[in-house]
Design a protein around this motif. Structure first.
Motif, PDB file in Angstrom:
ATOM      1  N   VAL A  43       6.691   6.820  -9.460  1.00 59.02           N
ATOM      2  CA  VAL A  43       6.262   5.565  -9.664  1.00 59.02           C
ATOM      3  C   VAL A  43       6.834   4.375  -8.595  1.00 59.02           C
ATOM      4  CG1 VAL A  43       6.670   3.470 -11.377  1.00 59.02           C
ATOM      5  CG2 VAL A  43       6.369   5.713 -12.381  1.00 59.02           C
ATOM      6  N   ILE A  44       5.956   3.670  -7.879  1.00 61.47           N
ATOM      7  CA  ILE A  44       6.182   2.669  -7.052  1.00 61.47           C
ATOM      8  C   ILE A  44       6.010   1.427  -7.518  1.00 61.47           C
ATOM      9  CG2 ILE A  44       5.829   2.103  -4.507  1.00 61.47           C
ATOM     10  CD1 ILE A  44       4.842   5.199  -4.058  1.00 61.47           C
ATOM     11  N   VAL A  45       6.933   0.394  -7.378  1.00 59.53           N
ATOM     12  CA  VAL A  45       6.850  -0.694  -7.891  1.00 59.53           C
ATOM     13  C   VAL A  45       6.667  -1.743  -6.385  1.00 59.53           C
ATOM     14  CG1 VAL A  45       8.351  -2.787  -8.809  1.00 59.53           C
ATOM     15  CG2 VAL A  45       8.172  -0.545 -10.019  1.00 59.53           C
ATOM     16  N   VAL A  46       5.727  -2.485  -6.587  1.00 62.43           N
ATOM     17  CA  VAL A  46       5.649  -3.567  -5.245  1.00 62.43           C
ATOM     18  C   VAL A  46       5.469  -5.062  -6.131  1.00 62.43           C
ATOM     19  CG1 VAL A  46       3.118  -3.191  -5.282  1.00 62.43           C
ATOM     20  CG2 VAL A  46       4.369  -3.847  -3.265  1.00 62.43           C
ATOM     21  N   LEU A  66       1.191  -9.230   0.183  1.00 60.81           N
ATOM     22  CA  LEU A  66      -0.131  -8.578   0.189  1.00 60.81           C
ATOM     23  C   LEU A  66      -0.045  -7.456   0.894  1.00 60.81           C
ATOM     24  CD1 LEU A  66      -2.682 -11.568  -0.246  1.00 60.81           C
ATOM     25  CD2 LEU A  66      -1.591 -10.198  -1.995  1.00 60.81           C
ATOM     26  N   ARG A  67       0.799  -7.615   2.185  1.00 65.99           N
ATOM     27  CA  ARG A  67       0.771  -6.472   3.052  1.00 65.99           C
ATOM     28  C   ARG A  67       1.744  -5.324   2.629  1.00 65.99           C
ATOM     29  NH1 ARG A  67       1.114 -10.723   6.875  1.00 65.99           N
ATOM     30  NH2 ARG A  67       3.343 -11.002   6.794  1.00 65.99           N
ATOM     31  N   ALA A  68       2.858  -5.883   1.778  1.00 62.84           N
ATOM     32  CA  ALA A  68       3.618  -4.837   1.105  1.00 62.84           C
ATOM     33  C   ALA A  68       2.797  -4.158   0.054  1.00 62.84           C
ATOM     34  CB  ALA A  68       4.768  -5.599   0.169  1.00 62.84           C
ATOM     35  N   ALA A  69       1.836  -4.836  -0.751  1.00 62.63           N
ATOM     36  CA  ALA A  69       0.873  -4.003  -1.340  1.00 62.63           C
ATOM     37  C   ALA A  69       0.118  -2.904  -0.863  1.00 62.63           C
ATOM     38  CB  ALA A  69       0.291  -5.153  -2.473  1.00 62.63           C
ATOM     39  N   ALA A  70      -0.529  -3.325   0.299  1.00 65.70           N
ATOM     40  CA  ALA A  70      -1.265  -2.612   1.104  1.00 65.70           C
ATOM     41  C   ALA A  70      -0.415  -1.332   1.343  1.00 65.70           C
ATOM     42  CB  ALA A  70      -1.769  -3.276   2.106  1.00 65.70           C
ATOM     43  N   TYR A  71       0.673  -1.644   1.715  1.00 62.42           N
ATOM     44  CA  TYR A  71       1.405  -0.432   2.337  1.00 62.42           C
ATOM     45  C   TYR A  71       2.123   0.428   1.065  1.00 62.42           C
ATOM     46  CZ  TYR A  71       5.911   2.034   3.866  1.00 62.42           C
ATOM     47  OH  TYR A  71       6.805   3.252   4.396  1.00 62.42           O
ATOM     48  N   ALA A  72       2.318  -0.067  -0.040  1.00 62.47           N
ATOM     49  CA  ALA A  72       2.686   0.558  -1.186  1.00 62.47           C
ATOM     50  C   ALA A  72       1.621   1.383  -1.768  1.00 62.47           C
ATOM     51  CB  ALA A  72       3.180  -0.441  -2.295  1.00 62.47           C
ATOM     52  N   VAL A 105       2.104  -2.693  -9.790  1.00 64.02           N
ATOM     53  CA  VAL A 105       1.705  -4.098  -9.060  1.00 64.02           C
ATOM     54  C   VAL A 105       2.642  -5.093 -10.190  1.00 64.02           C
ATOM     55  CG1 VAL A 105       0.432  -5.744  -7.746  1.00 64.02           C
ATOM     56  CG2 VAL A 105      -0.003  -3.248  -7.901  1.00 64.02           C
ATOM     57  N   VAL A 106       3.643  -5.725  -9.400  1.00 63.04           N
ATOM     58  CA  VAL A 106       4.340  -6.518 -10.494  1.00 63.04           C
ATOM     59  C   VAL A 106       4.419  -8.038  -9.900  1.00 63.04           C
ATOM     60  CG1 VAL A 106       6.774  -7.261 -11.189  1.00 63.04           C
ATOM     61  CG2 VAL A 106       5.798  -5.001 -11.109  1.00 63.04           C
ATOM     62  N   TYR A 107       3.975  -8.957 -10.661  1.00 65.95           N
ATOM     63  CA  TYR A 107       3.896 -10.374 -10.556  1.00 65.95           C
ATOM     64  C   TYR A 107       5.057 -10.948 -11.510  1.00 65.95           C
ATOM     65  CZ  TYR A 107       2.795 -15.424 -10.233  1.00 65.95           C
ATOM     66  OH  TYR A 107       3.058 -16.731 -10.365  1.00 65.95           O
ATOM     67  N   VAL A 108       5.901 -11.693 -10.587  1.00 64.12           N
ATOM     68  CA  VAL A 108       7.109 -12.217 -11.610  1.00 64.12           C
ATOM     69  C   VAL A 108       6.783 -13.850 -11.701  1.00 64.12           C
ATOM     70  CG1 VAL A 108       9.578 -12.728 -11.771  1.00 64.12           C
ATOM     71  CG2 VAL A 108       8.753 -10.537 -10.859  1.00 64.12           C
ATOM     72  N   VAL A 152      10.748   0.744  -4.558  1.00 67.48           N
ATOM     73  CA  VAL A 152      10.539  -0.615  -4.773  1.00 67.48           C
ATOM     74  C   VAL A 152       9.912  -0.933  -3.138  1.00 67.48           C
ATOM     75  CG1 VAL A 152      11.098  -2.982  -5.271  1.00 67.48           C
ATOM     76  CG2 VAL A 152      12.219  -1.004  -6.704  1.00 67.48           C
ATOM     77  N   VAL A 153       9.142  -1.454  -3.154  1.00 67.48           N
ATOM     78  CA  VAL A 153       8.290  -2.330  -2.088  1.00 67.48           C
ATOM     79  C   VAL A 153       8.214  -3.689  -2.133  1.00 67.48           C
ATOM     80  CG1 VAL A 153       6.475  -2.073  -0.307  1.00 67.48           C
ATOM     81  CG2 VAL A 153       6.915   0.004  -1.473  1.00 67.48           C
ATOM     82  N   VAL A 154       8.746  -4.435  -1.140  1.00 65.34           N
ATOM     83  CA  VAL A 154       8.308  -6.100  -1.298  1.00 65.34           C
ATOM     84  C   VAL A 154       8.268  -6.500   0.340  1.00 65.34           C
ATOM     85  CG1 VAL A 154      10.058  -6.276  -3.360  1.00 65.34           C
ATOM     86  CG2 VAL A 154      11.104  -6.481  -0.984  1.00 65.34           C
TER      87      VAL A 154
END
Length: 165
Positions: A30-33, A42-48, A61-64, A133-135
Motif C-alpha cells: 500500500v503506497i499513500v500519496v 501531481l508529480r508525486a502522484a505520477a511517481y507513486a 491517493v489522499v487529499y486532506v 508515503v510519497v509527497v
C-alpha cells in the motif's frame, strides 16, 4: 535431543510472529500519496503511480481537506470549496487512468481526510496500513522555517517517505 528441542523452540517463535502485522517485508503493498492539486503533488502522484504499478501495490491517493473554522464562522463556504477540489482531483485521476488503460494498470483508491496536511496524512497512512508515503516537495517559502509536511513525515519515522521535487 538438542535437534528436536531446537525445532520446538523455532516452531514456537515462528508461530508467535505469524500473527503480527509486518510492513515492507516484500516491498510495499500500500503506497499513500498526498495530493492537493499543486504541481509537486501531481508529480508525486505520477511517481507513486509508477512505483505502485511496478510493485503491484495499491495506490491510495489522499487529499486532506483543510479545516478553516475562522473562515466558516465568517460565512465562507469552506466545505464546498474543499469538496470541489476533491472532486476535481478525482476527475483528474480518473482521466489519467483512462488515458493509460491497458498500458499502465494501477489499482488505486481515493480518500479524503479533514485536518492539517501532516495529521491527515499520518492518519491516512495509519488507517490504510501504508508501507510507504510519497509527497511532493513544499512550494511555500515559509516551510523552510516552520518545517514542511515532508520533513515532519520523515521525522515521524513510521514509514519510508519519498519526497518528489
Amino acid at each position: 535431543m538438542v535437534g528436536s528441542a531446537g525445532s520446538d523452540s523455532l516452531g514456537a517463535v515462528t508461530e508467535q510472529h505469524a500473527h503480527r502485522f509486518e510492513r515492507g517485508t516484500d516491498g510495499p503493498k500500500v503506497i499513500v500519496v498526498g495530493v492537493d492539486g499543486s504541481d509537486s503533488s501531481l508529480r508525486a502522484a505520477a511517481y507513486a503511480g509508477g512505483l505502485a504499478r511496478r510493485q503491484h501495490a495499491l495506490l491510495a491517493v489522499v487529499y486532506v481537506q483543510p479545516v478553516m473554522a475562522a473562515g466558516a464562522a465568517m460565512g465562507a463556504p469552506v466545505g464546498e470549496v474543499t469538496d470541489e477540489i476533491a472532486e476535481d482531483l478525482v476527475a483528474q485521476i480518473r482521466e489519467a487512468t483512462e488515458r493509460t488503460k491497458g498500458i499502465f494498470d494501477v489499482r488505486w483508491e481515493f480518500h479524503t481526510f479533514r485536518g492539517d496536511p501532516y495529521s491527515g496524512l499520518v492518519k491516512a497512512a495509519d488507517d490504510l496500513k501504508a508501507d510507504a508515503v510519497v509527497v511532493g516537495a513544499s512550494e511555500q517559502a515559509g516551510h523552510r522555517i516552520v518545517g514542511s509536511v515532508a520533513i515532519r513525515l520523515v521525522k515521524a519515522g513510521r514509514w519510508p517517505v519519498t519526497v518528489v521535487p
